[in-house]
Design a protein around this motif. Structure first.
Motif, PDB file in Angstrom:
ATOM      1  N   GLY A 109       0.834  -1.209   0.000  1.00 54.23           N
ATOM      2  CA  GLY A 109       0.000   0.000   0.000  1.00 54.23           C
ATOM      3  C   GLY A 109       0.864   1.254   0.000  1.00 54.23           C
ATOM      4  O   GLY A 109       2.065   1.216  -0.272  1.00 54.23           O
ATOM      5  N   GLN A 110       0.280   2.396   0.331  1.00 55.68           N
ATOM      6  CA  GLN A 110       0.987   3.664   0.333  1.00 55.68           C
ATOM      7  C   GLN A 110       0.771   4.379   1.670  1.00 55.68           C
ATOM      8  O   GLN A 110      -0.260   4.225   2.322  1.00 55.68           O
ATOM      9  N   SER A 111       1.752   5.139   2.034  1.00 55.37           N
ATOM     10  CA  SER A 111       1.645   5.970   3.237  1.00 55.37           C
ATOM     11  C   SER A 111       2.492   7.223   3.053  1.00 55.37           C
ATOM     12  O   SER A 111       3.336   7.288   2.156  1.00 55.37           O
ATOM     13  N   ASP A 112       2.250   8.196   3.909  1.00 56.98           N
ATOM     14  CA  ASP A 112       2.922   9.496   3.776  1.00 56.98           C
ATOM     15  C   ASP A 112       4.120   9.559   4.716  1.00 56.98           C
ATOM     16  O   ASP A 112       3.955   9.567   5.939  1.00 56.98           O
ATOM     17  N   GLN A 114       4.359  12.165   7.629  1.00 61.80           N
ATOM     18  CA  GLN A 114       3.662  12.044   8.914  1.00 61.80           C
ATOM     19  C   GLN A 114       4.671  11.951  10.064  1.00 61.80           C
ATOM     20  O   GLN A 114       4.329  12.183  11.213  1.00 61.80           O
ATOM     21  N   TYR A 115       5.919  11.666   9.710  1.00 56.63           N
ATOM     22  CA  TYR A 115       6.979  11.572  10.717  1.00 56.63           C
ATOM     23  C   TYR A 115       7.862  12.836  10.764  1.00 56.63           C
ATOM     24  O   TYR A 115       8.895  12.846  11.425  1.00 56.63           O
ATOM     25  N   SER A 141      11.659   6.958  13.882  1.00 58.61           N
ATOM     26  CA  SER A 141      10.757   6.767  12.745  1.00 58.61           C
ATOM     27  C   SER A 141      11.516   6.232  11.543  1.00 58.61           C
ATOM     28  O   SER A 141      12.755   6.274  11.511  1.00 58.61           O
ATOM     29  N   TYR A 199      12.098   2.576   2.785  1.00 55.78           N
ATOM     30  CA  TYR A 199      10.827   2.925   3.433  1.00 55.78           C
ATOM     31  C   TYR A 199       9.850   1.757   3.324  1.00 55.78           C
ATOM     32  O   TYR A 199       9.131   1.426   4.282  1.00 55.78           O
ATOM     33  N   THR A 236       8.260   0.013   6.486  1.00 57.23           N
ATOM     34  CA  THR A 236       6.834   0.222   6.794  1.00 57.23           C
ATOM     35  C   THR A 236       5.907  -0.732   6.062  1.00 57.23           C
ATOM     36  O   THR A 236       4.733  -0.834   6.420  1.00 57.23           O
ATOM     37  N   THR A 267       4.926  -0.186   3.211  1.00 57.85           N
ATOM     38  CA  THR A 267       4.140   0.665   2.308  1.00 57.85           C
ATOM     39  C   THR A 267       5.075   1.523   1.455  1.00 57.85           C
ATOM     40  O   THR A 267       6.230   1.775   1.816  1.00 57.85           O
ATOM     41  N   PRO A 305       6.010   5.134  -0.184  1.00 57.83           N
ATOM     42  CA  PRO A 305       5.762   6.550   0.112  1.00 57.83           C
ATOM     43  C   PRO A 305       4.882   7.194  -0.956  1.00 57.83           C
ATOM     44  O   PRO A 305       5.111   7.014  -2.152  1.00 57.83           O
ATOM     45  N   ILE A 306       3.879   7.905  -0.489  1.00 58.92           N
ATOM     46  CA  ILE A 306       2.994   8.589  -1.431  1.00 58.92           C
ATOM     47  C   ILE A 306       3.771   9.657  -2.217  1.00 58.92           C
ATOM     48  O   ILE A 306       3.614   9.825  -3.417  1.00 58.92           O
TER      49      ILE A 306
END
Length: 478
Positions: free
Chosen positions: A288-291, A294-295, A317, A352, A356, A358, A360-361
């Protein structure tokens, strides 16, 4: 016939000479008759007779006749001749003599006049030359004062692209070192410059940080081959008002290149044995994707126009070791836009994903500057210091309105104390702080009487000592 006495010609048969008045003899009459009859002989005889008698008779009668008739004739004829000829001669000779005398007299004056004219001409020439030189200097001074250098902003920009293909970021860098090297000594303020000019090193720095900005029409989500345009945002009115410089620029289009291929696998499964014999799977088909931001915490501090950006990655992080950069880090103003991006060498996306699970977006994010305080007003981050002082009811410099501070005294103050001491002077002159915490801090004092929300109004109430102390403390602020 002719008179034998005077020799004058008289009418024939005359008894008396009509000229001298002497009586004529019979001989003369006979001679006349004879001459009429024998004119040739008469001429011969007359000539001899004239010689014979003329000389004698002339001597005899000449004196008497000259005295008698000559005097009369002289008076009569001489007077007429004198008037006629003498007048002419007098006019002619007198005129000539007058001319000669006049020339002598005028000639001397002419020489003096010539000398005077020569001196006058020389003075006139010197005066004209002086005026020409003064005019030339005036023109030179005018053009020197009016001369303005021309800056072409595009000469100082570099554009780079980073990140993965399809998620690339465009970053523009302005080469400040070259710019200052070329124009630091050439760009000048008009007059005294704007009121906040003392907060900048020189007019070149003021131009760059206050009046010049720009942004890409698209700065993220880029793929190789995309085209992006950097559009300048230049405050031409402000430049024209305050700085002697001509600013030229062109919006410029760049083609995206150099982005790396993504490190995410499609739908494959790769199994390898580790040192323990276990199988580690790196199947990323369902990633999936994540930002990653956010960290990340991005804050702005300082005064409006001199703000700074602070970027902090959360400890522990997945992005703690990443390097984040901003396209503009200082001299920020509320409302500015700052692009923060990851300095990616092409391996961070996969790391990343590994950390994670995921993708990165995005590897960049744009932030809007806010929270910067007006002018000397204290920062929000400093309110804790003010609150601590409020609990004791003490002021940092309680007599700063009546006593001039010293450099050593100011140097000993912390940045928070400096800001609070400046605010104390504003508070004493009725400034109503926009920041609620600062406003509440000063409300503890009985003397605080907020009357105006304009810092300019409060400044106009400063006395000489207060102006001196504020300027001194401003020198030691970061």
């Amino acid at each position: 016939m002719y008179c034998t006495s005077c020799g004058g010609k008289i009418p024939d048969d005359s008894q008396f000479c009509t000229i001298c008045g002497q009586p004529l003899t019979q001989t003369q009459s006979n001679n006349q008759a004879y001459r009429q009859i024998n004119p040739q002989q008469s001429q011969q005889y007359g000539s001899q007779q004239s010689q014979q008698y003329g000389g004698q008779q002339s001597q005899q009668y000449g004196g008497q006749q000259s005295q008698q008739y000559g005097g009369q004739q002289s008076q009569q004829y001489g007077s007429q001749q004198s008037q006629q000829y003498g007048g002419q001669q007098s006019q002619q000779y007198g005129s000539q003599q007058t001319n000669r005398q006049g020339k002598q007299q005028y000639g001397g004056g002419q020489n003096a006049t010539a000398q005077g004219n020569s001196r006058g001409t020389m003075i006139a020439v010197i005066a004209i030359c002086s005026l020409v030189i003064i005019a030339a200097l005036a023109v030179l001074i005018y053009f020197k004062a009016a001369w303005k250098p021309t800056v072409y902003l595009n000469d100082y920009i570099d554009v780079s692209f980073s990140g993965n293909d399809g998620a690339g970021v465009a970053v523009l860098t302005f080469n400040q070192d070259d710019f200052y090297g070329d124009y630091a000594d050439k760009i000048k303020y008009k007059g005294d410059g704007p009121k906040d000019s003392d907060e900048y090193y020189d007019a070149a720095e003021y131009l760059l940080y206050v009046y010049v900005n720009g942004s890409f029409d698209k700065s993220d989500g880029l793929s190789n081959g995309d085209k992006v345009t950097y559009k300048w945002n230049v405050d031409e009115n402000g430049i024209e008002k305050n700085i002697k410089v001509n600013v030229d620029y062109d919006d410029k289009t760049f083609e995206v290149s150099g982005l790396t291929s993504g490190g995410v696998a499609d739908s494959t499964t790769d199994s390898t044995a580790n040192s323990t014999g276990d199988v580690a799977s790196s199947d990323t088909s369902n990633v999936g994707q994540s930002d990653p931001f956010q960290y990340v915490t991005v804050t702005f501090s300082g005064r409006d126009g001199k703000g700074k950006v602070v970027i902090t990655a959360d400890a522990g992080s997945p992005v703690e070791s990443w390097t984040f950069v901003a396209d503009k880090t200082e001299f920020l103003t509320n409302g500015d836009k700052v692009l923060v991006s990851v300095n990616d060498d092409g391996t961070l996306e996969q790391s990343y994903i590994d950390a994670t699970g995921t993708k990165p977006i995005s590897m960049y994010r744009e932030y809007m500057v806010s929270g910067l305080t007006d002018d000397e007003e204290i920062d929000d981050s400093d309110t804790s210091t003010s609150s601590g002082l409020a609990s004791t009811g003490d002021q940092v410099v309680p007599d700063s309105s009546t006593r001039k501070m010293t450099d050593s005294e100011v140097k000993a103050l912390t940045q928070e104390e400096l800001q609070t001491a400046i605010n104390e002077i504003y508070a004493r002159n009725g400034y109503k702080f926009k920041d609620e915490n600062i406003y509440n801090y000063f409300c503890q004092y009985d003397w605080y009487d907020p009357k105006t929300s304009s810092q300019d109004d409060a400044k106009r109430r400063f006395n000489e000592t207060e102006n001196y102390n504020v300027e001194l403390m401003q020198k030691y602020r970061d």
